[in-house]
Design an enzyme around this catalytic site. Structure first.
Site, PDB file in Angstrom:
ATOM      1  N   ARG A  50       7.870   3.294   8.487  1.00 19.30           N
ATOM      2  CA  ARG A  50       7.631   2.350   7.400  1.00 19.30           C
ATOM      3  C   ARG A  50       8.093   0.925   7.725  1.00 19.30           C
ATOM      4  O   ARG A  50       7.673  -0.023   7.069  1.00 19.30           O
ATOM      5  CB  ARG A  50       8.385   2.821   6.131  1.00 19.30           C
ATOM      6  N   ASP A  86       2.009   6.672  -4.331  1.00 21.20           N
ATOM      7  CA  ASP A  86       2.854   6.152  -5.403  1.00 21.20           C
ATOM      8  C   ASP A  86       2.092   6.235  -6.718  1.00 21.20           C
ATOM      9  O   ASP A  86       0.867   6.091  -6.725  1.00 21.20           O
ATOM     10  CB  ASP A  86       3.240   4.701  -5.116  1.00 21.20           C
ATOM     11  N   TYR A 164       5.552   0.816 -17.045  1.00 17.89           N
ATOM     12  CA  TYR A 164       5.585  -0.131 -15.924  1.00 17.89           C
ATOM     13  C   TYR A 164       4.668  -1.326 -16.183  1.00 17.89           C
ATOM     14  O   TYR A 164       5.001  -2.460 -15.868  1.00 17.89           O
ATOM     15  CB  TYR A 164       5.156   0.556 -14.624  1.00 17.89           C
TER      16      TYR A 164
END
Length: 367
Positions: A50, A86, A164
């Site tokens: 990553r 995600d 969110y």
């Protein structure tokens, strides 16, 4: 979506179906185990893969997602893989900008503030076509898994995604999102419907691409009391399951088990058990025996070791796992943590957790 859509007919044969059998409530020889966030920063190889890349660029690279998904399986004899992605790719596909700020978490530069902001959102029917990179990652990973264990697909539940989109990131109170529920109930339902309409084809698309189970994360259930939960979360959780199952049947695809994980939603366990999911995930604040009483015999439970227990010694982890398995019993049960793995955890201790589940669950069945 054809019955044997993208390559589903040429996937390697599944060698270990213990997780799927437990999810469907069938007998298993031992208790299957996987960990939320098993592909995560606690693994040095994850940090290495990553390192060079922005978080969402990684999510958009099927090759990177596949590699990250497979890393924990090279280390541990886990009984399932979960695709690296995600939950916020869905708001992104609806046209919202989301960035991942290192050390801080997700950030929406322009969150939803007014009712009229809903007009900025793209047509939910177009979301699945925006998320082809997730489907490609699933197909690639399913091929490379070579039938070792089943692959789980996932998404965030409507209320959690809504929080969110309105808060613009993480929040300890969710006060802005809850303000919508109290002040703009109609607009809230409109947003939750948009999210549900986006999630259904997205989850069906994951199965077409090769996912063999689906988990819905209602991570922010605990910010709602029973009334708000029953009004603004549960109806959409139910709707997702019902419509995904109907959609799979229409597409001529075999059903897959579905898992609902409503963190801190202990007040709704009985209702969640009847919401159309084969598996109910538990966080570590719920006593297994109490949970079993509440949900009855018809669903499988998943969970629920406190992730922080992995800071304990390996011997202590063994004892805690033994206690957990004794409490849950041998059938209709999938072992997991009560939340995701944290970045500073020792991979050796994750291995100790997995081994303890396998070892003790086999002993339990002998006696």
């Amino acid at each position: 979506m054809e019955a044997n859509g993208k390559g589903s007919q040429n996937f390697p044969e599944l060698k270990n179906d213990t997780f799927l059998r437990a999810a469907w409530g069938e007998e298993t020889d031992y208790t299957p185990v996987w960990c939320m966030r098993q592909a995560g920063r606690y693994l040095p190889e994850f940090r290495e893969t990553r390192a060079a890349q922005d978080f969402f660029s990684t999510c958009r690279s099927p090759e990177a997602c596949c590699e990250l998904t497979l890393q924990p399986l090279r280390r541990f004899p886990l009984d399932a893989a979960i695709i690296f992605s995600d939950i916020l790719v869905v708001p992104q596909a609806l046209g919202m900008e989301v960035t991942m700020i290192p050390g801080k978490g997700p950030s929406f530069p322009e969150p939803l503030r007014e009712e009229r902001d809903l007009e900025r959102l793209r047509d939910p029917a177009a979301v699945a076509s925006e998320l082809g990179y997730v489907f490609q990652a699933i197909t690639l990973t399913r091929q490379r898994l070579a039938g070792r264990v089943p692959l789980i697909g996932f998404a965030g539940a409507p209320w959690t995604l809504m929080t969110y989109m309105i808060e613009g990131g993480s929040s300890s109170t969710m006060a802005q999102a809850k303000r919508w529920l109290y002040q703009r109930p109609q607009a809230s339902h409109q947003l939750l419907r948009i999210l549900t309409d986006a999630l259904v084809p997205y989850l069906i698309g994951q199965v077409v691409a090769g996912a063999q189970a689906l988990q819905l994360f209602e991570s922010h259930a605990g910010h709602l009391g029973p009334q708000l939960f029953n009004m603004f979360a549960l109806p959409y959780i139910r709707d997702v399951a019902k419509r995904v199952k109907a959609g799979l049947q229409e597409a001529g695809l075999a059903p897959v088990p579905m898992i609902i994980f409503a963190k801190d939603g202990h007040f709704a366990l009985d209702l969640l058990a009847q919401s159309g999911y084969e598996v109910v995930g538990l966080d570590w604040t719920v006593a297994p025996k109490k949970a079993r009483k509440l949900v009855g015999k018809m669903v499988t439970l998943q969970g629920n070791l406190d992730p922080c227990a992995l800071y304990a010694s390996e011997e202590e982890i063994g004892r805690l796992v033994q206690q957990m398995l004794d409490d849950f019993g041998t059938q209709r049960y999938i072992a997991n943590l009560g939340h995701g793995l944290y970045p500073d955890m020792d991979p050796e201790h994750v291995g100790a957790f997995v081994d303890a589940v396998h070892r003790h669950s086999r002993l339990l069945r002998k006696n």
